[in-house]
Design a protein around this motif. Structure first.
Motif, PDB file in Angstrom:
ATOM      1  N   LEU A 142     -22.016   9.032   3.558  1.00  0.00           N
ATOM      2  CA  LEU A 142     -21.758   8.094   2.760  1.00  0.00           C
ATOM      3  C   LEU A 142     -21.860   8.034   1.388  1.00  0.00           C
ATOM      4  O   LEU A 142     -21.003   7.889   0.446  1.00  0.00           O
ATOM      5  N   VAL A 143     -23.198   8.661   1.175  1.00  0.00           N
ATOM      6  CA  VAL A 143     -23.283   8.831  -0.513  1.00  0.00           C
ATOM      7  C   VAL A 143     -22.718   9.965  -0.762  1.00  0.00           C
ATOM      8  O   VAL A 143     -22.190   9.856  -2.084  1.00  0.00           O
ATOM      9  N   ASP A 144     -22.538  10.870   0.042  1.00  0.00           N
ATOM     10  CA  ASP A 144     -21.826  12.002  -0.650  1.00  0.00           C
ATOM     11  C   ASP A 144     -20.171  11.902  -0.708  1.00  0.00           C
ATOM     12  O   ASP A 144     -19.615  12.314  -1.851  1.00  0.00           O
ATOM     13  N   LEU A 145     -19.796  11.031  -0.080  1.00  0.00           N
ATOM     14  CA  LEU A 145     -18.231  10.295  -0.092  1.00  0.00           C
ATOM     15  C   LEU A 145     -18.277   9.523  -1.432  1.00  0.00           C
ATOM     16  O   LEU A 145     -17.122   9.775  -2.111  1.00  0.00           O
ATOM     17  N   LEU A 146     -19.217   8.712  -1.615  1.00  0.00           N
ATOM     18  CA  LEU A 146     -19.155   8.209  -2.879  1.00  0.00           C
ATOM     19  C   LEU A 146     -19.195   8.669  -3.899  1.00  0.00           C
ATOM     20  O   LEU A 146     -18.664   8.411  -5.238  1.00  0.00           O
ATOM     21  N   ASP A 147     -20.151   9.620  -4.097  1.00  0.00           N
ATOM     22  CA  ASP A 147     -20.348  10.423  -5.079  1.00  0.00           C
ATOM     23  C   ASP A 147     -18.995  11.393  -5.564  1.00  0.00           C
ATOM     24  O   ASP A 147     -18.614  11.522  -6.616  1.00  0.00           O
ATOM     25  N   ARG A 148     -18.242  11.890  -4.391  1.00  0.00           N
ATOM     26  CA  ARG A 148     -17.169  12.544  -4.788  1.00  0.00           C
ATOM     27  C   ARG A 148     -16.111  11.576  -5.337  1.00  0.00           C
ATOM     28  O   ARG A 148     -15.329  12.007  -6.291  1.00  0.00           O
ATOM     29  N   VAL A 149     -15.669  10.544  -4.660  1.00  0.00           N
ATOM     30  CA  VAL A 149     -14.948   9.453  -5.216  1.00  0.00           C
ATOM     31  C   VAL A 149     -15.248   9.049  -6.543  1.00  0.00           C
ATOM     32  O   VAL A 149     -14.318   8.925  -7.349  1.00  0.00           O
ATOM     33  N   LEU A 150     -16.321   8.634  -6.871  1.00  0.00           N
ATOM     34  CA  LEU A 150     -16.613   7.977  -8.058  1.00  0.00           C
ATOM     35  C   LEU A 150     -16.806   9.255  -9.291  1.00  0.00           C
ATOM     36  O   LEU A 150     -16.422   9.040 -10.481  1.00  0.00           O
ATOM     37  N   GLY A 151     -17.190  10.454  -8.852  1.00  0.00           N
ATOM     38  CA  GLY A 151     -17.115  11.511  -9.860  1.00  0.00           C
ATOM     39  C   GLY A 151     -15.787  11.901 -10.420  1.00  0.00           C
ATOM     40  O   GLY A 151     -15.543  12.166 -11.486  1.00  0.00           O
ATOM     41  N   GLY A 152     -14.612  11.785  -9.541  1.00  0.00           N
ATOM     42  CA  GLY A 152     -13.500  11.976 -10.045  1.00  0.00           C
ATOM     43  C   GLY A 152     -12.746  11.010 -10.021  1.00  0.00           C
ATOM     44  O   GLY A 152     -11.486  10.932 -10.728  1.00  0.00           O
ATOM     45  N   GLY A 153     -12.791   9.933  -9.395  1.00  0.00           N
ATOM     46  CA  GLY A 153     -11.862   8.667  -9.394  1.00  0.00           C
ATOM     47  C   GLY A 153     -10.712   8.880  -8.304  1.00  0.00           C
ATOM     48  O   GLY A 153     -10.443  10.119  -7.800  1.00  0.00           O
ATOM     49  N   VAL A 154     -10.538   7.740  -7.943  1.00  0.00           N
ATOM     50  CA  VAL A 154      -9.375   7.699  -7.075  1.00  0.00           C
ATOM     51  C   VAL A 154      -8.296   6.342  -7.285  1.00  0.00           C
ATOM     52  O   VAL A 154      -8.989   5.517  -7.834  1.00  0.00           O
ATOM     53  N   VAL A 155      -7.293   6.453  -6.838  1.00  0.00           N
ATOM     54  CA  VAL A 155      -6.286   5.252  -7.265  1.00  0.00           C
ATOM     55  C   VAL A 155      -5.820   4.759  -5.929  1.00  0.00           C
ATOM     56  O   VAL A 155      -5.388   5.457  -5.082  1.00  0.00           O
ATOM     57  N   VAL A 156      -5.850   3.440  -5.731  1.00  0.00           N
ATOM     58  CA  VAL A 156      -5.320   2.787  -4.271  1.00  0.00           C
ATOM     59  C   VAL A 156      -4.381   2.010  -4.809  1.00  0.00           C
ATOM     60  O   VAL A 156      -4.340   1.258  -5.636  1.00  0.00           O
ATOM     61  N   THR A 157      -3.145   2.168  -3.990  1.00  0.00           N
ATOM     62  CA  THR A 157      -1.989   1.272  -4.317  1.00  0.00           C
ATOM     63  C   THR A 157      -1.833   0.760  -3.052  1.00  0.00           C
ATOM     64  O   THR A 157      -1.865   1.295  -1.834  1.00  0.00           O
ATOM     65  N   GLY A 158      -1.006  -0.304  -3.108  1.00  0.00           N
ATOM     66  CA  GLY A 158      -0.561  -1.027  -1.932  1.00  0.00           C
ATOM     67  C   GLY A 158       0.576  -1.981  -2.219  1.00  0.00           C
ATOM     68  O   GLY A 158       0.735  -2.335  -3.414  1.00  0.00           O
ATOM     69  N   GLU A 159       1.206  -2.512  -1.151  1.00  0.00           N
ATOM     70  CA  GLU A 159       2.231  -3.437  -1.484  1.00  0.00           C
ATOM     71  C   GLU A 159       2.249  -4.430  -0.424  1.00  0.00           C
ATOM     72  O   GLU A 159       2.212  -4.302   0.891  1.00  0.00           O
ATOM     73  N   ILE A 160       2.271  -5.732  -0.502  1.00  0.00           N
ATOM     74  CA  ILE A 160       2.616  -6.670   0.278  1.00  0.00           C
ATOM     75  C   ILE A 160       3.716  -7.568   0.220  1.00  0.00           C
ATOM     76  O   ILE A 160       3.966  -8.025  -0.924  1.00  0.00           O
ATOM     77  N   THR A 161       4.224  -7.825   1.199  1.00  0.00           N
ATOM     78  CA  THR A 161       5.636  -8.427   1.196  1.00  0.00           C
ATOM     79  C   THR A 161       5.581  -9.796   2.425  1.00  0.00           C
ATOM     80  O   THR A 161       5.432  -9.666   3.433  1.00  0.00           O
ATOM     81  N   LEU A 162       5.644 -11.153   1.768  1.00  0.00           N
ATOM     82  CA  LEU A 162       5.604 -12.401   2.728  1.00  0.00           C
ATOM     83  C   LEU A 162       6.917 -12.870   2.708  1.00  0.00           C
ATOM     84  O   LEU A 162       7.682 -12.841   1.717  1.00  0.00           O
ATOM     85  N   SER A 163       7.347 -12.735   4.035  1.00  0.00           N
ATOM     86  CA  SER A 163       8.835 -13.164   4.290  1.00  0.00           C
ATOM     87  C   SER A 163       8.776 -14.454   5.350  1.00  0.00           C
ATOM     88  O   SER A 163       7.861 -14.515   6.017  1.00  0.00           O
ATOM     89  N   LEU A 164      10.017 -15.132   5.320  1.00  0.00           N
ATOM     90  CA  LEU A 164      10.089 -16.263   5.881  1.00  0.00           C
ATOM     91  C   LEU A 164      11.539 -16.091   6.733  1.00  0.00           C
ATOM     92  O   LEU A 164      12.357 -16.289   5.667  1.00  0.00           O
ATOM     93  N   ALA A 165      11.668 -16.214   7.924  1.00  0.00           N
ATOM     94  CA  ALA A 165      13.133 -16.013   8.462  1.00  0.00           C
ATOM     95  C   ALA A 165      13.695 -14.665   7.955  1.00  0.00           C
ATOM     96  O   ALA A 165      14.869 -15.024   7.448  1.00  0.00           O
ATOM     97  N   ASP A 166      13.128 -13.786   7.788  1.00  0.00           N
ATOM     98  CA  ASP A 166      13.779 -12.479   7.165  1.00  0.00           C
ATOM     99  C   ASP A 166      14.182 -12.533   5.776  1.00  0.00           C
ATOM    100  O   ASP A 166      15.100 -11.692   5.175  1.00  0.00           O
ATOM    101  N   VAL A 167      13.441 -13.563   5.184  1.00  0.00           N
ATOM    102  CA  VAL A 167      13.928 -13.479   3.687  1.00  0.00           C
ATOM    103  C   VAL A 167      12.551 -13.347   2.939  1.00  0.00           C
ATOM    104  O   VAL A 167      11.463 -14.105   3.028  1.00  0.00           O
TER     105      VAL A 167
END
Length: 69
Positions: A15-40
């Motif tokens: 885990l320490v090696d993984l964090l070192d790689r991620v924090l050394g170069g950086g990473v972009v996390v993207t996501g999308e959430i859609t809340l629908s009611l009755a398919d709207v």
């Protein structure tokens, strides 16, 4: 640069090696959430975050500038 690891590689990374790689170069996390009611679609949220260490984003003022002008 960075080392490309095949998807079927089963070696373990600490885990320490993984964090070192991620924090050394950086990473972009993207996501999308859609809340629908009755398919709207009622609410749509798009997320984008950058995870990196401060030293990776801000140059050290004590180091000399090595850019060629």
């Amino acid at each position: 640069m960075s080392e490309m690891v095949p998807a079927d590689d089963t070696r373990r990374i600490a885990l320490v090696d993984l964090l070192d790689r991620v924090l050394g170069g950086g990473v972009v996390v993207t996501g999308e959430i859609t809340l629908s009611l009755a398919d709207v679609d009622m609410v749509r949220i798009s997320l984008r975050t950058l995870i990196a260490s401060v030293s990776a984003l801000v140059p050290d003022p004590t180091e000399p500038d090595i850019t060629d002008d």
